[in-house]
Design a protein around this motif. Sequence first.
Motif, short mmCIF file in Angstrom:
data_model
loop_
_atom_site.label_atom_id
_atom_site.label_comp_id
_atom_site.label_asym_id
_atom_site.label_seq_id
_atom_site.Cartn_x
_atom_site.Cartn_y
_atom_site.Cartn_z
N GLN A 137 0.83 -1.21 0.00
CA GLN A 137 0.00 0.00 0.00
C GLN A 137 0.86 1.25 0.00
O GLN A 137 0.58 2.21 -0.72
CB GLN A 137 -0.93 0.01 1.22
CG GLN A 137 -2.05 -0.99 1.15
CD GLN A 137 -2.84 -1.06 2.45
OE1 GLN A 137 -2.38 -0.63 3.50
NE2 GLN A 137 -4.03 -1.65 2.37
N ILE A 138 1.93 1.24 0.80
CA ILE A 138 2.82 2.40 0.88
C ILE A 138 3.51 2.64 -0.47
O ILE A 138 3.50 3.75 -1.00
CB ILE A 138 3.88 2.21 1.99
CG1 ILE A 138 3.22 2.23 3.37
CG2 ILE A 138 4.98 3.26 1.90
CD1 ILE A 138 4.12 1.75 4.50
N LEU A 139 4.11 1.58 -1.02
CA LEU A 139 4.87 1.73 -2.26
C LEU A 139 3.99 2.08 -3.46
O LEU A 139 4.43 2.76 -4.38
CB LEU A 139 5.66 0.45 -2.56
CG LEU A 139 6.76 0.08 -1.56
CD1 LEU A 139 7.46 -1.20 -1.99
CD2 LEU A 139 7.75 1.20 -1.39
N ASP A 140 2.75 1.61 -3.43
CA ASP A 140 1.85 1.85 -4.56
C ASP A 140 1.02 3.12 -4.41
O ASP A 140 0.27 3.48 -5.32
CB ASP A 140 0.91 0.65 -4.76
CG ASP A 140 1.66 -0.59 -5.25
OD1 ASP A 140 2.81 -0.45 -5.70
OD2 ASP A 140 1.09 -1.69 -5.16
N SER A 141 1.14 3.80 -3.27
CA SER A 141 0.36 5.02 -3.08
C SER A 141 0.88 6.09 -4.04
O SER A 141 2.08 6.17 -4.32
CB SER A 141 0.43 5.51 -1.64
OG SER A 141 1.70 6.00 -1.34
N PRO A 142 -0.03 6.92 -4.56
CA PRO A 142 0.37 7.90 -5.58
C PRO A 142 1.41 8.91 -5.08
O PRO A 142 2.20 9.41 -5.86
CB PRO A 142 -0.94 8.61 -5.95
CG PRO A 142 -1.97 8.15 -5.01
CD PRO A 142 -1.45 6.98 -4.25
N GLY A 143 1.42 9.19 -3.80
CA GLY A 143 2.35 10.19 -3.28
C GLY A 143 3.61 9.60 -2.67
O GLY A 143 4.33 10.29 -1.96
N PHE A 144 3.91 8.31 -2.95
CA PHE A 144 5.08 7.69 -2.34
C PHE A 144 6.35 8.43 -2.76
O PHE A 144 6.60 8.66 -3.93
CB PHE A 144 5.20 6.21 -2.71
CG PHE A 144 6.44 5.58 -2.17
CD1 PHE A 144 6.56 5.31 -0.81
CD2 PHE A 144 7.50 5.27 -3.00
CE1 PHE A 144 7.72 4.74 -0.30
CE2 PHE A 144 8.66 4.69 -2.49
CZ PHE A 144 8.76 4.43 -1.14
N ASP A 145 7.13 8.82 -1.77
CA ASP A 145 8.40 9.52 -1.98
C ASP A 145 9.49 8.67 -1.34
O ASP A 145 9.56 8.56 -0.11
CB ASP A 145 8.32 10.91 -1.34
CG ASP A 145 9.58 11.73 -1.51
OD1 ASP A 145 10.65 11.16 -1.81
OD2 ASP A 145 9.50 12.95 -1.31
#
Length: 182
Positions: A84-92
């Motif tokens: 979920q973290i890596l695929d979130s649109p705002g992952f930095d």
Amino acid sequence: MLKFISLGSSSSGNCYYLGTNNAQILIDAGVSVRTLHHYDAIGLLKPSRITDSGYRLYDETALKRLQTILLFRELEFPLKEIKQILDSPGFDRQKALEQQIELLRLQKAHLEELIEFAQKLQKGENTMDFKAFDTSKIDTYAAEAKAKAEAEANELLTKSLTDQVLESKFYEKWDGKLPQVM
């Protein structure tokens, strides 16, 4: 033992395959082929390409993603949450690394306190101090970082959905054509 081996350069950049030959480019990461197959099955880490022979090829982007996954695993994040973290649109990635480093520092401090406590007990000191077992700093930081990341992802998702709705309404109203200005 898992090794990543360079296949050399191609027009699409360097790719790496799993094997046990020379030209090792990555040290043993403690990840089994079975684990990589599982990561692929759940959509966490897809090979960049698969050869006709069945070799899974990973480009530099995939290997960086694997590094990020392994760091999250070291911090005991569940695979579902990592995805979920890596695929979130705002992952930095840089921001994630900063947060991972801070969590690792907090864990290191916690382990040093535990070692110091155990050494006191080993010396025969009779102490009823239980502060060494307190993980609230780690828990608080992790919760705050997670909440902040979720808020940023929700904000980006809301903006994206709003843009899509506005674009959809424009196309509905104007049939995809700009209105004529007189």
